[in-house]
Design a protein around this motif. Structure first.
Motif, PDB file in Angstrom:
ATOM      1  N   LYS A 108       0.816  -1.224   0.000  1.00 26.84           N
ATOM      2  CA  LYS A 108       0.000   0.000   0.000  1.00 26.84           C
ATOM      3  C   LYS A 108       0.845   1.267   0.000  1.00 26.84           C
ATOM      4  N   HIS A 109       2.098   1.120   0.428  1.00 29.81           N
ATOM      5  CA  HIS A 109       2.975   2.292   0.499  1.00 29.81           C
ATOM      6  C   HIS A 109       4.193   2.171  -0.408  1.00 29.81           C
ATOM      7  N   ASP A 110       4.196   1.171  -1.268  1.00 28.90           N
ATOM      8  CA  ASP A 110       5.325   0.985  -2.185  1.00 28.90           C
ATOM      9  C   ASP A 110       5.533   2.177  -3.110  1.00 28.90           C
ATOM     10  N   ARG A 115       8.601   6.310  -6.004  1.00 31.33           N
ATOM     11  CA  ARG A 115       8.746   7.754  -6.258  1.00 31.33           C
ATOM     12  C   ARG A 115      10.133   8.224  -5.839  1.00 31.33           C
ATOM     13  N   LYS A 116      10.619   7.743  -4.698  1.00 31.76           N
ATOM     14  CA  LYS A 116      11.946   8.126  -4.206  1.00 31.76           C
ATOM     15  C   LYS A 116      13.035   7.653  -5.158  1.00 31.76           C
ATOM     16  N   GLN A 117      12.876   6.442  -5.727  1.00 34.52           N
ATOM     17  CA  GLN A 117      13.888   5.936  -6.664  1.00 34.52           C
ATOM     18  C   GLN A 117      13.871   6.714  -7.976  1.00 34.52           C
ATOM     19  N   GLU A 118      12.695   7.137  -8.398  1.00 35.82           N
ATOM     20  CA  GLU A 118      12.590   7.880  -9.655  1.00 35.82           C
ATOM     21  C   GLU A 118      13.034   9.331  -9.501  1.00 35.82           C
ATOM     22  N   ASP A 119      12.831   9.872  -8.306  1.00 36.94           N
ATOM     23  CA  ASP A 119      13.192  11.260  -8.052  1.00 36.94           C
ATOM     24  C   ASP A 119      13.872  11.320  -6.693  1.00 36.94           C
ATOM     25  N   SER A 120      15.189  11.287  -6.716  1.00 38.99           N
ATOM     26  CA  SER A 120      15.941  11.193  -5.463  1.00 38.99           C
ATOM     27  C   SER A 120      15.777  12.420  -4.574  1.00 38.99           C
ATOM     28  N   THR A 121      15.214  13.497  -5.114  1.00 40.26           N
ATOM     29  CA  THR A 121      15.028  14.694  -4.283  1.00 40.26           C
ATOM     30  C   THR A 121      13.759  14.597  -3.441  1.00 40.26           C
ATOM     31  N   THR A 122      12.911  13.633  -3.764  1.00 42.31           N
ATOM     32  CA  THR A 122      11.668  13.441  -3.009  1.00 42.31           C
ATOM     33  C   THR A 122      11.966  12.606  -1.771  1.00 42.31           C
ATOM     34  N   THR A 123      11.382  13.005  -0.653  1.00 42.37           N
ATOM     35  CA  THR A 123      11.605  12.248   0.586  1.00 42.37           C
ATOM     36  C   THR A 123      10.402  11.362   0.898  1.00 42.37           C
ATOM     37  N   ILE A 124      10.699  10.316   1.605  1.00 41.68           N
ATOM     38  CA  ILE A 124       9.633   9.429   2.090  1.00 41.68           C
ATOM     39  C   ILE A 124       9.267   9.943   3.481  1.00 41.68           C
ATOM     40  N   PRO A 125       7.979  10.178   3.746  1.00 37.74           N
ATOM     41  CA  PRO A 125       7.591  10.663   5.076  1.00 37.74           C
ATOM     42  C   PRO A 125       8.085   9.718   6.174  1.00 37.74           C
ATOM     43  N   ALA A 126       8.527  10.293   7.267  1.00 35.80           N
ATOM     44  CA  ALA A 126       9.092   9.509   8.366  1.00 35.80           C
ATOM     45  C   ALA A 126       8.094   8.504   8.924  1.00 35.80           C
ATOM     46  N   ASN A 127       6.805   8.879   8.986  1.00 34.29           N
ATOM     47  CA  ASN A 127       5.817   7.944   9.540  1.00 34.29           C
ATOM     48  C   ASN A 127       5.646   6.721   8.642  1.00 34.29           C
ATOM     49  N   ILE A 128       5.856   6.889   7.331  1.00 29.47           N
ATOM     50  CA  ILE A 128       5.762   5.762   6.402  1.00 29.47           C
ATOM     51  C   ILE A 128       6.957   4.838   6.590  1.00 29.47           C
ATOM     52  N   THR A 129       8.137   5.406   6.702  1.00 29.28           N
ATOM     53  CA  THR A 129       9.341   4.601   6.931  1.00 29.28           C
ATOM     54  C   THR A 129       9.231   3.842   8.249  1.00 29.28           C
ATOM     55  N   THR A 130       8.776   4.528   9.293  1.00 34.71           N
ATOM     56  CA  THR A 130       8.609   3.901  10.604  1.00 34.71           C
ATOM     57  C   THR A 130       7.583   2.775  10.543  1.00 34.71           C
ATOM     58  N   TYR A 131       6.478   3.036   9.857  1.00 34.72           N
ATOM     59  CA  TYR A 131       5.422   2.022   9.725  1.00 34.72           C
ATOM     60  C   TYR A 131       5.926   0.798   8.983  1.00 34.72           C
ATOM     61  N   ARG A 132       6.628   0.999   7.882  1.00 32.42           N
ATOM     62  CA  ARG A 132       7.123  -0.125   7.088  1.00 32.42           C
ATOM     63  C   ARG A 132       8.134  -0.953   7.893  1.00 32.42           C
ATOM     64  N   THR A 133       8.970  -0.283   8.674  1.00 27.88           N
ATOM     65  CA  THR A 133       9.913  -0.991   9.539  1.00 27.88           C
ATOM     66  C   THR A 133       9.154  -1.796  10.595  1.00 27.88           C
TER      67      THR A 133
END
Length: 182
Positions: A108-110, A115-133
């Protein structure tokens, strides 16, 4: 099972006819057990209730470990490729199920990752990274709990939701302890 007559179930609220052609009323269920028995009816106890996730029938638990299938002579049963036929045990089935749930929740959050791989200037929100971990950690914990179940009873206990002294749920069952979605 309810009352039977000549191995035929007699349903409450319905009239029935015996072998002598006598039709009995729809309220036969108010008769005493002695009267029912005298009329030729037989009580059959209902089958024991069981959870078919873990049991083949009320007395036969499913294997928690994988089983190499063999014929009556003890020889390995092979599939069309010549490999040993294996019936997955509950542990393998539920570890696979856990992996599928984790993959579904992660997918659901892939799009953030893509998007981050296609545009390295875009950040992944911290809550998404935390959730995926947290999802990956939960999946690993659930799989470890499955592996650590020493026997059938311990495996089934993974599905028990913890409750307080009043019977109110206090958390998730260990088999279903996923983080809250974001």
């Amino acid at each position: 099972m309810p009352w039977k007559y000549n191995n035929k179930i007699i349903r409450e609220g319905r009239a029935w006819t015996d072998n002598d052609g006598i039709q009995h009323p729809t309220n036969w269920n108010i008769w005493s057990d002695a009267v029912k028995t005298a009329a030729g009816m037989v009580w059959e106890n209902p089958p024991a209730i069981y959870d078919n996730r873990f049991w083949w029938d009320a007395n036969t638990p499913k294997n928690i470990a994988d089983v190499n299938e063999t014929d009556d002579d003890g020889n390995a049963i092979l599939d069309e490729n010549g490999d040993q036929l294996v019936t997955l045990g509950l542990k393998s089935v539920w570890k696979n199920n856990t992996k599928k749930i984790a993959a579904d929740l992660l997918s659901k959050h892939d799009w953030y990752i893509i998007r981050k791989q296609e545009d390295s200037t875009t950040t992944i929100p911290a809550n998404i990274t935390t959730y995926r971990t947290a999802l990956r950690t939960a999946s690993n914990t659930i799989e470890t709990n499955i592996d650590n179940a020493a026997d059938h009873a311990a495996f089934v206990a993974l599905f028990d939701t913890p409750v307080d002294s009043d019977g109110n749920p206090t958390g998730n069952a260990p088999i279903n302890d996923w983080p809250d979605e974001v």
